[in-house]
Design an enzyme around this catalytic site. Structure first.
Site, PDB file in Angstrom:
ATOM      1  N   GLU A  31      -7.252  10.928  28.282  1.00  0.00           N
ATOM      2  CA  GLU A  31      -6.953  10.273  29.565  1.00  0.00           C
ATOM      3  C   GLU A  31      -5.974  11.120  30.394  1.00  0.00           C
ATOM      4  O   GLU A  31      -5.025  10.621  30.971  1.00  0.00           O
ATOM      5  CB  GLU A  31      -6.356   8.871  29.335  1.00  0.00           C
ATOM      6  CG  GLU A  31      -7.210   7.971  28.470  1.00  0.00           C
ATOM      7  CD  GLU A  31      -6.588   6.619  28.215  1.00  0.00           C
ATOM      8  OE1 GLU A  31      -5.640   6.236  28.920  1.00  0.00           O
ATOM      9  OE2 GLU A  31      -7.044   5.923  27.297  1.00  0.00           O
ATOM     10  N   GLU A  56      -3.762   2.237  21.182  1.00  0.00           N
ATOM     11  CA  GLU A  56      -2.323   1.990  21.322  1.00  0.00           C
ATOM     12  C   GLU A  56      -1.746   1.046  20.263  1.00  0.00           C
ATOM     13  O   GLU A  56      -1.137   0.023  20.565  1.00  0.00           O
ATOM     14  CB  GLU A  56      -2.026   1.465  22.733  1.00  0.00           C
ATOM     15  CG  GLU A  56      -2.522   2.439  23.809  1.00  0.00           C
ATOM     16  CD  GLU A  56      -2.254   1.994  25.231  1.00  0.00           C
ATOM     17  OE1 GLU A  56      -1.670   0.908  25.434  1.00  0.00           O
ATOM     18  OE2 GLU A  56      -2.634   2.739  26.155  1.00  0.00           O
TER      19      GLU A  56
HETATM   20  C1  XIL Z   1      -6.164   1.498  32.770  1.00  0.00           C
HETATM   21  C2  XIL Z   1      -7.149   1.689  33.921  1.00  0.00           C
HETATM   22  O1  XIL Z   1      -6.910   2.954  34.535  1.00  0.00           O
HETATM   23  C3  XIL Z   1      -7.007   0.568  34.931  1.00  0.00           C
HETATM   24  O2  XIL Z   1      -8.014   0.694  35.914  1.00  0.00           O
HETATM   25  C4  XIL Z   1      -7.133  -0.773  34.225  1.00  0.00           C
HETATM   26  O3  XIL Z   1      -6.918  -1.789  35.167  1.00  0.00           O
HETATM   27  C5  XIL Z   1      -6.115  -0.864  33.084  1.00  0.00           C
HETATM   28  O4  XIL Z   1      -6.311   0.219  32.155  1.00  0.00           O
HETATM   29  N1  XIL Z   1      -4.206   3.520  28.492  1.00  0.00           N
HETATM   30  C6  XIL Z   1      -5.531   3.237  28.338  1.00  0.00           C
HETATM   31  C7  XIL Z   1      -6.388   2.980  29.516  1.00  0.00           C
HETATM   32  O5  XIL Z   1      -6.061   3.331  27.222  1.00  0.00           O
HETATM   33  O6  XIL Z   1      -7.452   2.089  29.219  1.00  0.00           O
HETATM   34  C8  XIL Z   1      -5.578   2.447  30.676  1.00  0.00           C
HETATM   35  O7  XIL Z   1      -6.434   2.479  31.807  1.00  0.00           O
HETATM   36  C9  XIL Z   1      -4.361   3.341  30.922  1.00  0.00           C
HETATM   37  C10 XIL Z   1      -3.480   3.368  29.718  1.00  0.00           C
END
Ligand code: XIL
Length: 351
Positions: A266, A160
Site C-alpha cells: 500500500e 493489522e
Molecule cells: C483505506 C482506504 O484507502 C479507504 O478508502 C477506506 O475508506 C479505508 O481503508 N490500511 C489498509 C487499507 O489496509 O485497507 C486502508 O485503506 C489504509 C490502511
C-alpha cells in the site's frame, strides 16, 4: 534487453523531472520520449488500489491501464462492503473490479479477509455466542475466498494484527470471541477455500516502528512454527517523505529475511500540505529505495509493489478529513509522472 532509446527516455525524464523540481533550467524531457510503463520496466507485478467508481474515470484509467498490471480493491472487497448487517452478501462492487482486472489482463490481489476494523456490526448479534460466531467467521472467509478462487493472486488474510505501538497484539471482536486462534483459523479457512492463492499477513508502520516490526516477525515465526499456512508477508509501507531511505530499505530486507514472498502492499509517501520541491525529491529518493529493496530480494520473493492510489488526487490522504494538499503518490493530479515515479522507473531500469 530493452531498446537503449527507452533507457535514455527514462533517464531524460528523470533528469528533467528532478531538474524541474530543483528549479534548474532544464531542457524539457524529449516530448516524443514515451515513458516506458512501470509494468513494462518491472520484473515483478506493479499494482494500484482501485475502487469501482474509478473504472469510468478516464484520467484514472489512463494511468492505471498503462502503468499497472495488478489491482487491489481499495475498500470494496472488505467485509464492511461485502457482508450486509443481515448476514447476506453484496459482492457486486468487488465483482466489477475483478471483471475489470480480467478484461484488462491485470492481476488481482484480495484485500482483506479479516481486519480488526471490519465486521463488528454484522457479527454483533453473535458476540459471545461461541460456536455460532465461529461458524459465521468461517462461512465469511470460505464464501469470499471461494468466490474469487482462481482470480486472485493472493489475499491479505489477516490485516493489522499488531498493536498500534507494537506492544503486543491488537484487540478486536475477532480476538475477544476466538482468541488469537482467529489468525490461525483465518489462514486455514483461506487455504481450504483457495489453496493456490498466496496468503499474506499484512501490517503497516513496519519500517517506521522497529518494535512493531519485531512483534510482527515474532508472530510470523510463531505461526510458521505451528504450521499455520501463511505464505507471504505484506508490508503496507505508508511512509512520510522525511523518513530515511536506508532505514526503509533495511526494514524491508529484514521482512524478506524469512524467505517468504513480500508484498509492498500500500505504498504512499506523504508530503504533508506544506510540500516543496525538496520534499518531492525526498519522496522520490524513498520511492526509489523501496523499489531497490524489492529488487534486492530473490526473484521468487518479489510478490510485487502496490501503490495506494494512481494519481495524487486518488489518495486517501488527499481526501477529507485528511489534509487536502498532500501529494503522496507517483503521478500528479493530471496523471503526469512525478520525480517519485521517475525514481521508481530509474531503479527498475537500473536493475
Ligand atoms: C483505506 C482506504 O484507502 C479507504 O478508502 C477506506 O475508506 C479505508 O481503508 N490500511 C489498509 C487499507 O489496509 O485497507 C486502508 O485503506 C489504509 C490502511
Amino acid at each position: 534487453m530493452r531498446h537503449p532509446l527507452h533507457r535514455r527516455a527514462v533517464l531524460t525524464g528523470l533528469a528533467a523531472g528532478l531538474g524541474a523540481c530543483e528549479g534548474r533550467a532544464q531542457s524539457p524531457a524529449d516530448p516524443g520520449a514515451a515513458y516506458l510503463a512501470l509494468k513494462e520496466l518491472a520484473p515483478f507485478p506493479v499494482g494500484v488500489c482501485a475502487e469501482s467508481g474509478q473504472l469510468s474515470d478516464l484520467g484514472w484509467r489512463a494511468v492505471a491501464d498503462r502503468h499497472f498490471d495488478r489491482i487491489t480493491p481499495e475498500f470494496e472487497m472488505k467485509m464492511e462492503v461485502m457482508l450486509r448487517p443481515d448476514g447476506s452478501y453484496a459482492f457486486h462492487a468487488a465483482d466489477r473490479l475483478a471483471a475489470y482486472a480480467q478484461a484488462t489482463g491485470k492481476r488481482l490481489h484480495g484485500h482483506a479477509l479479516v481486519w480488526f476494523s471490519q465486521g463488528a456490526e454484522p457479527f454483533r448479534p453473535l458476540e459471545g455466542s461461541g460456536a455460532p460466531f465461529a461458524a459465521a467467521y468461517r462461512n465469511y472467509i470460505v464464501e469470499t475466498a471461494t468466490r474469487y478462487r482462481g482470480r486472485v493472486d493472493g489475499w491479505d488474510v489477516v490485516n493489522e494484527p499488531i498493536a498500534e505501538d507494537g506492544d503486543g497484539f491488537r484487540d478486536s471482536h475477532w480476538r475477544r470471541n476466538l482468541g488469537m486462534r482467529h489468525i490461525d483459523l483465518a489462514f486455514a479457512y483461506a487455504a481450504e477455500a483457495d489453496p493456490a492463492a498466496m496468503r499474506f499477513l499484512n501490517e503497516y508502520n513496519l519500517e517506521s516502528l522497529p518494535a512493531k516490526r519485531r512483534t510482527f516477525l515474532r508472530l510470523l515465526e510463531d505461526l510458521l512454527r505451528r504450521g499455520v499456512p501463511v505464505t507471504g508477508v505484506g508490508t503496507q509501507t505508508h511512509l512520510s517523505a522525511d523518513e530515511s531511505p536506508a532505514t526503509v530499505k533495511a526494514a524491508i530486507a529484514d521482512l524478506a529475511a524469512y524467505g517468504l514472498p513480500v508484498h509492498v502492499s500500500e505504498l504512499d509517501i506523504s508530503t504533508g500540505r506544506a510540500w516543496d520541491r525538496g520534499v518531492l525529491l525526498q519522496q522520490a529518493r524513498l520511492a526509489g529505495a523501496v523499489t531497490e529493496a524489492i529488487l534486492a530480494m530473490p526473484a521468487a520473493q518479489r510478490y510485487g509493489l502496490t501503490v495506494w492510489g494512481a494519481r495524487d488526487r486518488d489518495s486517501v490522504l488527499a481526501r477529507p478529513p485528511k489534509a487536502p494538499g498532500d501529494r503522496p503518490l507517483l503521478f500528479d493530479d493530471t496523471g503526469g509522472p512525478k520525480p517519485a515515479m521517475e525514481a521508481v522507473a530509474a531503479a527498475l531500469e537500473g536493475a
